[in-house]
Write a protein that holds these residues in place. Sequence first.
Motif, PDB file in Angstrom:
ATOM      1  N   ARG A 122       0.798  -1.341   0.165  1.00 37.27           N
ATOM      2  CA  ARG A 122       0.112   0.013  -0.158  1.00 37.27           C
ATOM      3  C   ARG A 122       0.843   1.299   0.024  1.00 37.27           C
ATOM      4  O   ARG A 122       1.871   1.232   0.745  1.00 37.27           O
ATOM      5  CB  ARG A 122      -0.755   0.060   1.156  1.00 37.27           C
ATOM      6  CG  ARG A 122      -2.008   1.084   1.246  1.00 37.27           C
ATOM      7  CD  ARG A 122      -3.203   0.647   0.197  1.00 37.27           C
ATOM      8  NE  ARG A 122      -4.012  -0.277   0.896  1.00 37.27           N
ATOM      9  CZ  ARG A 122      -4.951  -0.914   0.045  1.00 37.27           C
ATOM     10  NH1 ARG A 122      -5.180  -0.259  -1.087  1.00 37.27           N
ATOM     11  NH2 ARG A 122      -5.682  -2.090   0.608  1.00 37.27           N
ATOM     12  N   LYS A 152     -16.322  -9.993  -2.591  1.00 38.72           N
ATOM     13  CA  LYS A 152     -15.621 -10.512  -1.227  1.00 38.72           C
ATOM     14  C   LYS A 152     -16.557 -11.304  -0.667  1.00 38.72           C
ATOM     15  O   LYS A 152     -17.678 -10.558  -0.408  1.00 38.72           O
ATOM     16  CB  LYS A 152     -14.981  -9.434  -0.302  1.00 38.72           C
ATOM     17  CG  LYS A 152     -13.857  -8.615  -1.144  1.00 38.72           C
ATOM     18  CD  LYS A 152     -13.683  -7.198  -0.106  1.00 38.72           C
ATOM     19  CE  LYS A 152     -13.046  -7.485   1.181  1.00 38.72           C
ATOM     20  NZ  LYS A 152     -12.438  -6.605   1.866  1.00 38.72           N
ATOM     21  N   HIS A 206      -9.505  -4.356  -0.875  1.00 38.80           N
ATOM     22  CA  HIS A 206     -10.786  -3.493  -1.298  1.00 38.80           C
ATOM     23  C   HIS A 206     -11.085  -3.787  -2.627  1.00 38.80           C
ATOM     24  O   HIS A 206     -10.468  -4.026  -3.652  1.00 38.80           O
ATOM     25  CB  HIS A 206     -10.624  -1.970  -1.015  1.00 38.80           C
ATOM     26  CG  HIS A 206     -10.296  -1.550   0.454  1.00 38.80           C
ATOM     27  ND1 HIS A 206     -10.721  -2.043   1.684  1.00 38.80           N
ATOM     28  CD2 HIS A 206      -8.961  -0.712   0.626  1.00 38.80           C
ATOM     29  CE1 HIS A 206     -10.017  -1.258   2.462  1.00 38.80           C
ATOM     30  NE2 HIS A 206      -8.848  -1.038   2.021  1.00 38.80           N
ATOM     31  N   ILE A 207     -12.698  -3.580  -2.933  1.00 35.30           N
ATOM     32  CA  ILE A 207     -12.998  -3.542  -4.103  1.00 35.30           C
ATOM     33  C   ILE A 207     -12.362  -2.744  -5.137  1.00 35.30           C
ATOM     34  O   ILE A 207     -12.011  -1.459  -4.785  1.00 35.30           O
ATOM     35  CB  ILE A 207     -14.406  -3.384  -4.137  1.00 35.30           C
ATOM     36  CG1 ILE A 207     -15.287  -4.396  -3.496  1.00 35.30           C
ATOM     37  CG2 ILE A 207     -15.070  -3.199  -5.538  1.00 35.30           C
ATOM     38  CD1 ILE A 207     -15.302  -5.854  -3.699  1.00 35.30           C
ATOM     39  N   ASP A 209      -8.887  -2.897  -5.890  1.00 38.54           N
ATOM     40  CA  ASP A 209      -7.609  -2.928  -5.467  1.00 38.54           C
ATOM     41  C   ASP A 209      -6.931  -3.932  -6.684  1.00 38.54           C
ATOM     42  O   ASP A 209      -7.531  -5.059  -7.327  1.00 38.54           O
ATOM     43  CB  ASP A 209      -7.439  -3.811  -4.322  1.00 38.54           C
ATOM     44  CG  ASP A 209      -7.421  -2.659  -3.116  1.00 38.54           C
ATOM     45  OD1 ASP A 209      -7.525  -1.530  -3.390  1.00 38.54           O
ATOM     46  OD2 ASP A 209      -7.308  -2.873  -1.969  1.00 38.54           O
TER      47      ASP A 209
END
Length: 215
Positions: A122, A152, A206-207, A209
Amino acid sequence: MRRISRVLAKSGAALALAGVTAGCAAQANASPAAEAKPLTATSANSPSPAAAAPSPSPSSAPATSAAPQTAPSTAKQAVPATAPSTRSAAPPQTAAKAPGVPCSAGAVACIDLSRQLAWFVRDGKVVRGPVRVATGRSGYGTEVGTFHVYRKNRMWYSTIYNNAPMPYSVFFDGGEAFHEGSVYVRSHGCVHLSAGNAAWVFGFLHIGDEVQVVW
């Protein structure tokens, strides 16, 4: 001559008597013109017409003329023209590639098939990794390329392989996902993680990524 004098004397007396009589009659019986003439004399008890009608005070008299009002202008104010800027927007800043990670700088999750390792990055820094993984076995290999997390599920069951449980599933390429599984047994295309790492990855990714798989 004496006779003429006596006659004249008698005539003057008669004329004098007639003038007195005419004067009294005029005094007692006024002519219509005299009756119509208004009285100009005033007494102390009879106020004059000018005094009877008081003139209005300047302070109490209402204003007879209002201040002139200015009509609002209907003309539009000129807006100065602004010259278009010739400065170009600054190019987007690309995160630096994390040291020791074989994937590009944009990858948040990096999977190295040749070494069966994964890194999680990150803002150009390795947050976790390398960690051991188990990817697709021969004939069911995990596809190489760049993908993005799109779903997810904390608990998922395979719809193809005997309803096998897939805890902490993070899907990034069709049916391929990170999930908890043995890191010593190769999969049918998914990326196995240990229980601890699977739970951590589920919260980290996360959605949207980016996930990159390299060889």
